[in-house]
Design a protein around this motif. Sequence first.
Motif, mmCIF file in Angstrom:
data_model
loop_
_atom_site.group_PDB
_atom_site.id
_atom_site.type_symbol
_atom_site.label_atom_id
_atom_site.label_comp_id
_atom_site.label_asym_id
_atom_site.label_seq_id
_atom_site.Cartn_x
_atom_site.Cartn_y
_atom_site.Cartn_z
ATOM 1 N N LEU A 149 51.786 -13.767 -55.838
ATOM 2 C CA LEU A 149 52.475 -12.356 -56.368
ATOM 3 C C LEU A 149 51.796 -11.208 -55.399
ATOM 4 O O LEU A 149 50.434 -11.106 -55.279
ATOM 5 C CB LEU A 149 52.038 -12.198 -57.706
ATOM 6 C CG LEU A 149 52.746 -10.880 -58.362
ATOM 7 C CD1 LEU A 149 54.209 -10.986 -58.330
ATOM 8 C CD2 LEU A 149 52.141 -10.683 -59.773
ATOM 9 N N ASP A 192 59.681 -8.124 -59.424
ATOM 10 C CA ASP A 192 58.421 -8.162 -58.414
ATOM 11 C C ASP A 192 58.666 -8.838 -57.084
ATOM 12 O O ASP A 192 59.724 -9.318 -56.954
ATOM 13 C CB ASP A 192 57.365 -9.467 -59.238
ATOM 14 C CG ASP A 192 58.042 -10.480 -59.461
ATOM 15 O OD1 ASP A 192 57.996 -11.440 -58.419
ATOM 16 O OD2 ASP A 192 58.096 -11.120 -60.443
ATOM 17 N N SER A 208 61.057 -6.370 -66.094
ATOM 18 C CA SER A 208 60.307 -5.980 -64.622
ATOM 19 C C SER A 208 60.944 -6.687 -63.384
ATOM 20 O O SER A 208 61.755 -7.627 -63.504
ATOM 21 C CB SER A 208 58.933 -6.303 -64.824
ATOM 22 O OG SER A 208 58.802 -7.988 -65.093
ATOM 23 N N GLU A 213 54.276 -6.133 -58.556
ATOM 24 C CA GLU A 213 55.077 -6.269 -59.853
ATOM 25 C C GLU A 213 55.003 -5.030 -60.680
ATOM 26 O O GLU A 213 53.968 -4.437 -60.795
ATOM 27 C CB GLU A 213 54.310 -7.506 -60.864
ATOM 28 C CG GLU A 213 55.475 -7.526 -62.007
ATOM 29 C CD GLU A 213 54.828 -8.895 -62.844
ATOM 30 O OE1 GLU A 213 55.416 -9.342 -63.607
ATOM 31 O OE2 GLU A 213 53.603 -9.016 -62.667
#
Length: 368
Positions: free
Chosen positions: A89, A76, A74, A92
């Motif tokens: 964050l 982000d 992944s 993501e």
Amino acid sequence: MMSSIKEHRFNLCFVLAACCLFFFGCRSSENEADESDEPEEVLQLLDVEYESFQKIVGWLDRETLLVHKGDHQSHDLSTHNLFTGESNLIYEDQSYLLSVEISHNNQQILFQEVSDEGVFLNIIDLDGEISHTLSINYSGYVTLDWNSVNPELIFLSHYDYNVEEETESILVQIWDLSDNSLKQRPIASLYPHWYTSNVYVYVDELEGRHLYVGDIREENTDIIINRDVRDFFLHDDTFIGVVPSDINENLVYLFHEYPFLVGDSVITIPKVSMNNEPMKPHMTQANRNGTILGVIAEESVALEEELGSYSLQQLNFSDESTEDIVELPYDAPVSLSPDERHVLFGWRYEYIIDLRSGDMQSLINGPS
């Protein structure tokens, strides 16, 4: 009697002068105390594994960076506060993020996302909410240029391979956010830049290396406006053209022009070339009419033969001079903070330079 008056006036002046000196001395001491009491800003490293660090995208404000992390599972996007170390964050997904661009008002993020479902361009706000999505048919890195005057227009540029003819060309399109449409524009450059809401400039990368200007309201062919400019730096009203010297093959001229038709001052620097073509030095400016910094070679160098030596310099076009700030380990992009106190440096912006002290430090821990 006259002598007594003179003596009285002298004593009065002496007392007043002493009072003034005392007053200003106290104010000076207070200012020094205020400056010494100001807490020192300690830069905080990114809390990220070296292997998952992709790059620092750029500045969101004077103390907040946009950071891109990712691995094979992944990717982000998150914020990082330089002085508190706090992170947040934003976005993501189990996909790869390639090109990432921050809007000119620092409130939106444009990025290219590649997954099994396809390739998409997304625009999100700082809360991670998607406002626009566009499907494109190109899985390599796309060059992005966001119009600062009309934020509804974005240049998308990349190479385009014709399977039937077995030829490769440059494809430039305009993404219009108002109706989520794509319109192709015949521009022979991977790096066209918006100059106004409708006017753009670029250097032809296929023939001649000349500077062109075009207008999206016109269907006519773009116009050559300068045959000498080989590359340029553009930020708001600042246009700096790179012109080879016709006197010394080891030098190039940086012409500071406004608008880009008339030059008003010039700085001469050593030429950095690749295959005899002069390379534009990495430059940065954070604010309109603000400080301009550049990564300048110490002497002329051909990159196919050696890497050369470089330093960060301030470009002073008012008196056509440069000022050394700090030596650099190699040639790489730079990005000046909005308060003009720090500079990101490196191909992934992994270093930061304090312009007041000249100190440079890495923002990430190296591999163990």
